[in-house]
Scaffold this motif. Structure first.
Motif, PDB file in Angstrom:
ATOM      1  N   ILE A  81      -1.182   2.969  -7.741  1.00 20.10           N
ATOM      2  CA  ILE A  81      -2.020   1.847  -6.738  1.00 20.10           C
ATOM      3  C   ILE A  81      -0.773   0.545  -6.570  1.00 20.10           C
ATOM      4  CG2 ILE A  81      -3.672   0.084  -6.761  1.00 20.10           C
ATOM      5  CD1 ILE A  81      -5.580   2.195  -8.105  1.00 20.10           C
ATOM      6  N   LEU A  82      -0.475   0.040  -7.766  1.00 19.45           N
ATOM      7  CA  LEU A  82       0.548  -0.973  -7.650  1.00 19.45           C
ATOM      8  C   LEU A  82       1.816  -0.683  -6.748  1.00 19.45           C
ATOM      9  CD1 LEU A  82       0.768  -2.218 -11.327  1.00 19.45           C
ATOM     10  CD2 LEU A  82      -0.268  -3.476  -9.546  1.00 19.45           C
ATOM     11  N   LEU A  83       2.433   0.602  -6.905  1.00 20.45           N
ATOM     12  CA  LEU A  83       3.501   0.790  -6.127  1.00 20.45           C
ATOM     13  C   LEU A  83       3.004   0.922  -4.488  1.00 20.45           C
ATOM     14  CD1 LEU A  83       6.461   1.392  -6.007  1.00 20.45           C
ATOM     15  CD2 LEU A  83       5.832   3.867  -6.326  1.00 20.45           C
ATOM     16  N   VAL A  84       1.956   1.368  -4.150  1.00 22.10           N
ATOM     17  CA  VAL A  84       1.548   1.637  -2.694  1.00 22.10           C
ATOM     18  C   VAL A  84       1.212   0.176  -2.329  1.00 22.10           C
ATOM     19  CG1 VAL A  84      -0.454   2.558  -1.225  1.00 22.10           C
ATOM     20  CG2 VAL A  84       0.505   4.076  -2.842  1.00 22.10           C
ATOM     21  N   THR A  85       0.523  -0.572  -3.142  1.00 20.71           N
ATOM     22  CA  THR A  85      -0.027  -1.983  -2.663  1.00 20.71           C
ATOM     23  C   THR A  85       1.268  -2.920  -2.356  1.00 20.71           C
ATOM     24  OG1 THR A  85      -1.909  -1.696  -4.140  1.00 20.71           O
ATOM     25  CG2 THR A  85      -1.239  -3.985  -3.244  1.00 20.71           C
ATOM     26  N   ILE A  86       2.286  -2.827  -2.947  1.00 21.92           N
ATOM     27  CA  ILE A  86       3.344  -3.591  -3.101  1.00 21.92           C
ATOM     28  C   ILE A  86       4.190  -3.048  -1.651  1.00 21.92           C
ATOM     29  CG2 ILE A  86       5.612  -4.245  -3.775  1.00 21.92           C
ATOM     30  CD1 ILE A  86       4.466  -3.920  -6.571  1.00 21.92           C
ATOM     31  N   ALA A  87       4.381  -1.917  -1.516  1.00 16.97           N
ATOM     32  CA  ALA A  87       4.992  -1.375  -0.302  1.00 16.97           C
ATOM     33  C   ALA A  87       4.227  -1.643   0.983  1.00 16.97           C
ATOM     34  CB  ALA A  87       5.161   0.231  -0.495  1.00 16.97           C
ATOM     35  N   THR A  88       2.919  -1.437   0.836  1.00 22.34           N
ATOM     36  CA  THR A  88       2.032  -1.879   1.921  1.00 22.34           C
ATOM     37  C   THR A  88       2.390  -3.385   2.517  1.00 22.34           C
ATOM     38  OG1 THR A  88       0.401  -0.075   1.456  1.00 22.34           O
ATOM     39  CG2 THR A  88      -0.230  -1.899   2.880  1.00 22.34           C
TER      40      THR A  88
END
Length: 395
Positions: A81-88
């Motif tokens: 979730i953290l990785l997807v959120t930062i990239a988004t």
């Protein structure tokens, strides 16, 4: 909180995470495709850029099993979730093919990690008589999010960054709820078989059940990455495209649970074969409607309803066919198949639109689902070993 209540709460949180993950993927695929199409990027390059997400999925599946065993389901989902959120949040900062390609790979890594861990968590803790229902609820929840996602395209008039910020906010909410869950880990047997033998066993026992994940990935990515280009070239408006894209997910939402319950009663194989055949016919009918939006809507609704549950039904069928000690390997193979299908879909569809005809993307879709139904006629179930528990709990 007693064990039953705890299990129900865990299931609820995991389903919520899946809804938000579906929303993210349902928005990012068409949103980025439309932005690149408007920037004058060719459909072939557009499709290649869209495939970056699934390259991330594929790479993650090669190594995800050991991290899940070491760190547990919850930590892997959290990191995803953290990785997807930062990239988004980074997407609207710089519109560059290379930059977006890298961010899409990172989204694929995070998305695949959270999906693999949540799928395995649910399938390994579901009793056999409810497995079809539970995994169908999982798929139905993803379809809900995936159907809502494209509507975020309508936020573009408020600013290019607004849709991305909205998705990121939902992920932050999911993260806060996830932190309340206990840590759980897959249990490794004392005399576990080698990794190679487990993967070989999964393929031998459940090769037919692992194909639907490829087909679902191909269908999902092709529709969301190529259909916006198809629609624009057929003269459809952006508002109609954003309205039509969720229809596949809505169809899946309508039939996901009934098909799952039906498969619990009559078997997964006949449900997969019948759904695949009828879904193929629906896809082949789309080019006949040309720019008739209501005709396309009807075909999408039927096709989505029938094959939109393929990933979840395939996972449930694989869980029926393999021993629980082999189930993590089967889940990884399914995820790899999904990523391969998702990479092939936008590229083959984009090249077809560019060099053959806009409708070729639907001829390809119909053809591979028809081929799947033929494969089903030759599949026979092997005898299964005695099942063992796959998880243990820690506070």
């Amino acid at each position: 909180m007693n064990q039953t209540a705890s299990a129900n709460y865990r299931f609820f949180i995991l389903i919520l995470v899946v809804v938000i993950a579906g929303l993210s993927q349902g928005l990012l695929l068409p949103l980025l495709t439309i932005l690149l199409e408007k920037a004058g990027v060719s459909s072939g390059v557009n499709g290649l850029n869209a495939a970056a997400l699934y390259i991330g999925v594929f790479l993650t599946m090669l190594v995800i099993e050991k991290p899940v065993q070491r760190f547990g389901y919850k930590r892997i989902i959290t990191w995803g979730i953290l990785l997807v959120t930062i990239a988004t949040f980074l997407f609207p900062l710089w519109q560059s093919l290379v930059f977006w390609f890298v961010l899409r790979v990172l989204v694929g890594v995070g998305d695949s990690a959270l999906h693999y861990a949540s799928q395995l968590w649910i399938t390994s803790t579901s009793p056999a008589e409810k497995r079809g229902r539970n995994i169908s609820i999982y798929g139905m929840s993803y379809a809900i999010g995936f159907s809502i996602g494209p509507l975020g395209i309508n936020l573009l008039p408020f600013g290019v960054g607004v849709p991305f910020v909205a998705v990121g906010a939902f992920f932050i909410l999911a993260l806060l709820l996830l932190l309340k869950l206990p840590h759980e880990y897959p249990v490794r047997e004392e005399k576990a078989a080698s990794a190679r033998s487990r993967y070989v066993s999964a393929i031998q026992l459940a090769w037919f059940a692992l194909i639907p994940s490829f087909l679902y990935g191909y269908m999902e990515s092709s529709i969301n990455s190529n259909f916006p280009v198809y629609g624009l070239r057929m003269g459809m408006s952006e508002s109609w495209i954003s309205f039509l894209l969720p229809v596949v997910g809505i169809g899946s939402l309508i039939l996901q649970l009934p098909l799952g319950i039906w498969s619990d009663r009559i078997g997964r194989k006949p449900v997969l074969i019948l759904s695949g055949f009828a879904g193929a016919l629906a896809f082949l009918a789309v080019p006949l409607f040309k720019d008739n939006e209501w005709g396309v809507l009807t075909a999408f609704l039927i096709a989505g309803g029938l094959v939109g549950s393929f990933y979840s039904l395939g996972l449930a069928y694989a869980a029926d066919l393999v021993p629980k000690s082999v189930l993590p390997a089967a889940n990884i193979i399914a995820s790899i198949n999904f990523s391969v299908g998702s990479i092939v879909g936008p590229n083959l569809g984009g090249l077809g639109i560019q060099y053959v005809s806009p409708g070729s993307m639907f001829y390809f879709l119909g053809g591979i689902f028809l081929l799947f139904t033929v494969c089903g006629l030759f599949f026979r179930r092997a005898k299964q070993e005695k099942k063992t528990s796959l998880i243990h709990f820690t506070n």
